[in-house]
Design a protein around this motif. Structure first.
Motif, PDB file in Angstrom:
ATOM      1  N   GLU A 164       0.840  -1.186   0.000  1.00 44.44           N
ATOM      2  CA  GLU A 164       0.000   0.000   0.000  1.00 44.44           C
ATOM      3  C   GLU A 164       0.883   1.246   0.000  1.00 44.44           C
ATOM      4  O   GLU A 164       1.912   1.265   0.678  1.00 44.44           O
ATOM      5  CB  GLU A 164      -0.916   0.011   1.224  1.00 44.44           C
ATOM      6  CG  GLU A 164      -1.910  -1.127   1.271  1.00 44.44           C
ATOM      7  CD  GLU A 164      -2.917  -1.076   0.142  1.00 44.44           C
ATOM      8  OE1 GLU A 164      -3.374   0.029  -0.205  1.00 44.44           O
ATOM      9  OE2 GLU A 164      -3.235  -2.147  -0.405  1.00 44.44           O
ATOM     10  N   PRO A 165       0.487   2.296  -0.717  1.00 48.08           N
ATOM     11  CA  PRO A 165       1.290   3.527  -0.695  1.00 48.08           C
ATOM     12  C   PRO A 165       1.480   4.035   0.734  1.00 48.08           C
ATOM     13  O   PRO A 165       0.528   4.137   1.503  1.00 48.08           O
ATOM     14  CB  PRO A 165       0.446   4.506  -1.519  1.00 48.08           C
ATOM     15  CG  PRO A 165      -0.412   3.640  -2.382  1.00 48.08           C
ATOM     16  CD  PRO A 165      -0.683   2.402  -1.580  1.00 48.08           C
ATOM     17  N   GLY A 166       2.729   4.285   1.098  1.00 51.88           N
ATOM     18  CA  GLY A 166       3.041   4.786   2.429  1.00 51.88           C
ATOM     19  C   GLY A 166       3.119   3.718   3.497  1.00 51.88           C
ATOM     20  O   GLY A 166       3.427   4.011   4.650  1.00 51.88           O
ATOM     21  N   GLU A 167       2.841   2.477   3.133  1.00 50.08           N
ATOM     22  CA  GLU A 167       2.845   1.405   4.122  1.00 50.08           C
ATOM     23  C   GLU A 167       3.190   0.069   3.462  1.00 50.08           C
ATOM     24  O   GLU A 167       2.318  -0.652   2.992  1.00 50.08           O
ATOM     25  CB  GLU A 167       1.491   1.318   4.800  1.00 50.08           C
ATOM     26  CG  GLU A 167       1.538   0.588   6.102  1.00 50.08           C
ATOM     27  CD  GLU A 167       0.341   0.937   6.945  1.00 50.08           C
ATOM     28  OE1 GLU A 167       0.504   1.712   7.891  1.00 50.08           O
ATOM     29  OE2 GLU A 167      -0.750   0.452   6.645  1.00 50.08           O
ATOM     30  N   ILE A 168       4.468  -0.218   3.445  1.00 49.23           N
ATOM     31  CA  ILE A 168       4.976  -1.452   2.868  1.00 49.23           C
ATOM     32  C   ILE A 168       5.214  -2.440   3.994  1.00 49.23           C
ATOM     33  O   ILE A 168       5.827  -2.104   5.008  1.00 49.23           O
ATOM     34  CB  ILE A 168       6.304  -1.188   2.108  1.00 49.23           C
ATOM     35  CG1 ILE A 168       6.136  -0.101   1.055  1.00 49.23           C
ATOM     36  CG2 ILE A 168       6.872  -2.475   1.524  1.00 49.23           C
ATOM     37  CD1 ILE A 168       5.181  -0.438  -0.053  1.00 49.23           C
ATOM     38  N   VAL A 169       4.730  -3.671   3.837  1.00 50.60           N
ATOM     39  CA  VAL A 169       4.953  -4.725   4.831  1.00 50.60           C
ATOM     40  C   VAL A 169       5.595  -5.906   4.119  1.00 50.60           C
ATOM     41  O   VAL A 169       5.066  -6.397   3.124  1.00 50.60           O
ATOM     42  CB  VAL A 169       3.640  -5.146   5.525  1.00 50.60           C
ATOM     43  CG1 VAL A 169       3.918  -6.252   6.545  1.00 50.60           C
ATOM     44  CG2 VAL A 169       2.972  -3.956   6.190  1.00 50.60           C
ATOM     45  N   ILE A 170       6.751  -6.326   4.645  1.00 49.20           N
ATOM     46  CA  ILE A 170       7.522  -7.414   4.045  1.00 49.20           C
ATOM     47  C   ILE A 170       7.907  -8.402   5.137  1.00 49.20           C
ATOM     48  O   ILE A 170       8.356  -7.993   6.204  1.00 49.20           O
ATOM     49  CB  ILE A 170       8.806  -6.882   3.374  1.00 49.20           C
ATOM     50  CG1 ILE A 170       8.484  -5.810   2.331  1.00 49.20           C
ATOM     51  CG2 ILE A 170       9.603  -8.032   2.745  1.00 49.20           C
ATOM     52  CD1 ILE A 170       9.707  -5.076   1.797  1.00 49.20           C
ATOM     53  N   ASP A 171       7.751  -9.686   4.860  1.00 47.32           N
ATOM     54  CA  ASP A 171       8.263 -10.707   5.746  1.00 47.32           C
ATOM     55  C   ASP A 171       9.647 -11.115   5.276  1.00 47.32           C
ATOM     56  O   ASP A 171       9.846 -11.458   4.097  1.00 47.32           O
ATOM     57  CB  ASP A 171       7.355 -11.950   5.754  1.00 47.32           C
ATOM     58  CG  ASP A 171       6.195 -11.824   6.724  1.00 47.32           C
ATOM     59  OD1 ASP A 171       6.096 -10.794   7.428  1.00 47.32           O
ATOM     60  OD2 ASP A 171       5.381 -12.761   6.770  1.00 47.32           O
ATOM     61  N   PHE A 172      10.611 -11.065   6.207  1.00 45.16           N
ATOM     62  CA  PHE A 172      11.961 -11.551   5.952  1.00 45.16           C
ATOM     63  C   PHE A 172      12.110 -12.834   6.747  1.00 45.16           C
ATOM     64  O   PHE A 172      12.185 -12.795   7.975  1.00 45.16           O
ATOM     65  CB  PHE A 172      13.016 -10.539   6.406  1.00 45.16           C
ATOM     66  CG  PHE A 172      12.998  -9.236   5.647  1.00 45.16           C
ATOM     67  CD1 PHE A 172      13.270  -9.207   4.297  1.00 45.16           C
ATOM     68  CD2 PHE A 172      12.711  -8.058   6.292  1.00 45.16           C
ATOM     69  CE1 PHE A 172      13.269  -8.001   3.596  1.00 45.16           C
ATOM     70  CE2 PHE A 172      12.720  -6.849   5.605  1.00 45.16           C
ATOM     71  CZ  PHE A 172      12.982  -6.825   4.250  1.00 45.16           C
ATOM     72  N   GLY A 173      12.117 -13.959   6.058  1.00 44.10           N
ATOM     73  CA  GLY A 173      12.234 -15.247   6.724  1.00 44.10           C
ATOM     74  C   GLY A 173      13.645 -15.787   6.648  1.00 44.10           C
ATOM     75  O   GLY A 173      14.297 -15.675   5.603  1.00 44.10           O
ATOM     76  N   ILE A 174      14.129 -16.336   7.745  1.00 40.36           N
ATOM     77  CA  ILE A 174      15.456 -16.931   7.781  1.00 40.36           C
ATOM     78  C   ILE A 174      15.290 -18.438   7.533  1.00 40.36           C
ATOM     79  O   ILE A 174      14.525 -19.114   8.209  1.00 40.36           O
ATOM     80  CB  ILE A 174      16.150 -16.665   9.138  1.00 40.36           C
ATOM     81  CG1 ILE A 174      16.253 -15.166   9.383  1.00 40.36           C
ATOM     82  CG2 ILE A 174      17.508 -17.346   9.184  1.00 40.36           C
ATOM     83  CD1 ILE A 174      17.026 -14.384   8.325  1.00 40.36           C
ATOM     84  N   ILE A 175      16.027 -18.922   6.547  1.00 46.07           N
ATOM     85  CA  ILE A 175      15.926 -20.307   6.105  1.00 46.07           C
ATOM     86  C   ILE A 175      17.128 -21.081   6.635  1.00 46.07           C
ATOM     87  O   ILE A 175      18.254 -20.592   6.615  1.00 46.07           O
ATOM     88  CB  ILE A 175      15.877 -20.367   4.571  1.00 46.07           C
ATOM     89  CG1 ILE A 175      14.678 -19.566   4.054  1.00 46.07           C
ATOM     90  CG2 ILE A 175      15.825 -21.809   4.083  1.00 46.07           C
ATOM     91  CD1 ILE A 175      14.691 -19.323   2.574  1.00 46.07           C
ATOM     92  N   ALA A 176      16.875 -22.312   7.079  1.00 48.92           N
ATOM     93  CA  ALA A 176      17.961 -23.157   7.597  1.00 48.92           C
ATOM     94  C   ALA A 176      18.951 -23.510   6.506  1.00 48.92           C
ATOM     95  O   ALA A 176      18.642 -23.614   5.363  1.00 48.92           O
ATOM     96  CB  ALA A 176      17.381 -24.425   8.206  1.00 48.92           C
TER      97      ALA A 176
END
Length: 87
Positions: free
Chosen positions: A75-87
């Protein structure tokens, strides 16, 4: 979702990180530090006011295949990202 509302998290292994509350000069260091503290299988749910494309390139260069990047919201002005750590 507005900056007054918390980032929604529905899993214990997902940790919110709202970059909008971190001074710009410290953001990248704080993000790298937070991601480095995660264990495999854990995720940082990142929220920012803009799409951090240069940061994403830096993260992929640093973490390589050990990080998974998934957009949750663009969304403009509101970016949400998941950063997942992989084994």
């Amino acid at each position: 979702m507005s900056s007054a509302n918390p980032i929604p998290v529905f899993n214990e292994a997902v940790y919110p990180f709202d970059a909008r509350g971190v001074a710009k000069r410290f953001r990248h260091a704080a993000i790298f530090g937070a991601l480095s503290a995660l264990q495999p299988g854990e995720t940082m749910r990142f929220c920012n006011d803009h799409d951090p494309l240069p940061l994403l390139q830096q993260l992929q260069g640093h973490f390589g295949d050990a990080i998974q990047i998934t957009y949750i919201s663009r969304e403009p002005g509101e970016i949400v990202i998941d950063f997942g750590i992989i084994a």
